[in-house]
Design a protein around this motif. Structure first.
Motif, PDB file in Angstrom:
ATOM      1  N   LYS A 164      62.062  -8.453  59.918  1.00  0.00           N
ATOM      2  CA  LYS A 164      61.317  -7.960  58.815  1.00  0.00           C
ATOM      3  C   LYS A 164      60.175  -9.093  58.063  1.00  0.00           C
ATOM      4  O   LYS A 164      59.082  -8.672  57.710  1.00  0.00           O
ATOM      5  CB  LYS A 164      62.219  -7.291  57.788  1.00  0.00           C
ATOM      6  N   PRO A 165      61.056 -10.142  57.728  1.00  0.00           N
ATOM      7  CA  PRO A 165      59.695 -10.890  57.074  1.00  0.00           C
ATOM      8  C   PRO A 165      58.702 -11.441  57.906  1.00  0.00           C
ATOM      9  O   PRO A 165      57.514 -11.482  57.268  1.00  0.00           O
ATOM     10  CB  PRO A 165      60.773 -12.284  56.862  1.00  0.00           C
ATOM     11  N   MET A 166      58.712 -11.430  59.322  1.00  0.00           N
ATOM     12  CA  MET A 166      57.557 -11.654  60.209  1.00  0.00           C
ATOM     13  C   MET A 166      56.582 -10.644  60.047  1.00  0.00           C
ATOM     14  O   MET A 166      55.262 -10.778  59.732  1.00  0.00           O
ATOM     15  CB  MET A 166      57.961 -11.803  61.463  1.00  0.00           C
ATOM     16  N   ILE A 167      57.021  -9.243  59.751  1.00  0.00           N
ATOM     17  CA  ILE A 167      56.193  -8.188  59.737  1.00  0.00           C
ATOM     18  C   ILE A 167      55.363  -8.105  58.263  1.00  0.00           C
ATOM     19  O   ILE A 167      54.305  -8.040  58.418  1.00  0.00           O
ATOM     20  CB  ILE A 167      57.045  -6.980  59.798  1.00  0.00           C
ATOM     21  N   SER A 168      56.157  -8.330  57.296  1.00  0.00           N
ATOM     22  CA  SER A 168      55.581  -8.200  56.060  1.00  0.00           C
ATOM     23  C   SER A 168      54.698  -9.498  55.768  1.00  0.00           C
ATOM     24  O   SER A 168      53.453  -9.393  55.244  1.00  0.00           O
ATOM     25  CB  SER A 168      56.925  -8.592  54.997  1.00  0.00           C
ATOM     26  N   GLY A 169      55.080 -10.842  56.245  1.00  0.00           N
ATOM     27  CA  GLY A 169      54.244 -11.837  56.420  1.00  0.00           C
ATOM     28  C   GLY A 169      52.748 -11.767  56.936  1.00  0.00           C
ATOM     29  O   GLY A 169      51.878 -11.993  56.360  1.00  0.00           O
TER      30      GLY A 169
END
Length: 441
Positions: free
Chosen positions: A138-143
């Protein structure tokens, strides 16, 4: 009360109103009008009126609805979906491939729209579901989506650079060309980060499953490549005549919007629904921009009337005896801080006139400085607590993308942007080589 304390009071009141949830143009405009009345009496209202009339004379602002309309036509007619499908098929088999494809999609979308919000909308509606489906972190997607969408204000046809050109009286064609080198460098650094991170931990961004890869024929792969040529054709049709001096900026924006409509018609996707959604969205964003610009110009008129520009210049150069590089770094730091609270357009119209004058007196190239300002705006978009893209992501993403996840996700990308900013300061030719090559200056 001294002028310095009046300026501090104006800024603090404006920020306080924004924290309480007031609309940006309402907070800025209210402080501007209230300060003008208190300082100069009823005649102070003329300052805001003059600012509004000034906006009406900026013919280059006619490009704003054209660029926004072009981006929404590309999105609503699914031309952007075709483009993402191409990146999905060709980069999906490698770890982190879809994240890399998302960055490349944002680069292409930036070359057709010029706004961060359009990139966010396309990334959240097209790329995010696929990234979630393939079990990306999720942090990869959002970033990736937030950082990639910020490229829209740096790569041509950047609307922010159009506004900067009006304030700094610099050729927008040179500003657009100067944004290409840093923009592509930043995108390349995003991709390098994704490759290194997924090499160290492949579970963050797993590759496309073997069964899904096997179902895609080579014929389909090559057919999808054609989807990548269409945005480049639209970009070339719009930019080449302008760079060559055959069309004005406003005419080029119309050519770009018309080219997007023709492409959608040829694909058989230009329906009444597409026209209605694109027109309504364009009207909403254009009105929002105009209200912010008018309120910010009114605020800037009062701020300048206090002699704030001269006071800041005297403070840096006479009282503190700073070097030009130190002044430059302080200006960028102040933009970063203000960007946590202000929209980039408001920040540009309020503060840029002061800093442009200061940069000119220090001997800096104003085209180069415009790129530094724009990169700083990109960083401010992603900086907590009130970064613009952070709340756009929260509004568009599923509920399990909490603010904590969104805040954590941007840290590595903010560091990459800071690295890009440092490189452009240290090596100005990263930005200036292309305009110098084209225009021989």
């Amino acid at each position: 009360m001294s002028y310095e304390w009046i300026a501090i009071l104006m800024f603090s009141t404006m920020l306080l109103m924004m924290v309480t949830g007031q609309r940006v143009f309402g907070a800025i405009g209210f402080v501007a009008v209230a300060a003008a009345l208190l300082l100069w009496g009823p005649g102070g209202t003329d300052m805001g009126f003059s600012a509004v009339i000034k906006v009406m004379k900026w013919n280059a602002l006619l490009t704003l609805p054209m660029f926004v309309f072009m981006g929404y036509v590309m999105s609503e007619s699914r031309l952007a979906s075709d483009l993402y499908r191409m990146f999905h098929v060709w980069f999906g088999p490698m770890p982190g491939g879809l994240a890399i494809g998302t960055v490349l999609l944002m680069v292409m979308i930036s070359a057709m729209n010029g706004l961060s919000v359009a990139g966010m909308a396309i990334g959240a509606t097209i790329a995010l579901p696929e990234l979630v489906k393939h079990r990306y972190d999720k942090p990869m997607i959002s970033g990736v989506i937030q950082a990639g969408s910020s490229l829209g204000i740096l790569l041509p046809p950047s609307v922010v650079l159009v506004l900067y050109s009006l304030i700094a009286r610099q050729p927008v064609s040179q500003l657009w060309l100067a944004g290409i080198g840093p923009g592509l460098l930043m995108a390349a650094l995003f991709i390098v980060y994704i490759l290194i991170r997924t090499w160290l931990n492949p579970s963050l961004a797993p590759p496309m499953p073997a069964a899904e890869r096997a179902a895609i024929t080579w014929g389909e792969r090559f057919r999808l490549l054609r989807a990548g040529f269409l945005p480049m054709i639209i970009f070339a049709v719009m930019m080449v005549p302008f760079i060559r001096g055959w069309t004005s900026l406003t005419e080029s924006s119309v050519v770009g919007a018309l080219a997007a409509v023709i492409a959608a018609v040829l694909k058989g996707r230009f329906t009444w629904h597409v026209l209605e959604v694109a027109t309504r969205s364009t009207l909403a964003i254009t009105c929002m921009f105009m209200l912010i610009i008018m309120a910010a110009l009114s605020f800037g008129a009062v701020f300048d009337g206090l002699g704030a520009g001269r006071a800041i210049e005297n403070l840096f150069l006479r009282d503190m005896a700073l070097t030009p590089l130190q002044v430059l770094l302080l200006m960028q730091a102040s933009f970063l801080i203000m960007g946590m609270f202000l929209d980039d357009t408001a920040m540009l119209v309020i503060v840029a006139p002061i800093y442009v004058s200061l940069s000119r007196s220090l001997g800096f190239d104003l085209v180069w400085y415009g790129i530094l300002y724009t990169i700083t705006c990109q960083i401010a978009y992603l900086t907590p607590p009130f970064g613009y893209n952070l709340f756009l992501m929260r509004a568009m993403a599923p509920r399990d993308f909490t603010l904590g996840v969104i805040y954590r996700s941007v840290l590595p990308f903010v560091l990459i942007m800071l690295l890009t900013l440092g490189l452009v300061i240290a090596f100005p030719d990263i930005a200036m080589w292309l305009p110098n090559l084209i225009y021989g200056t």
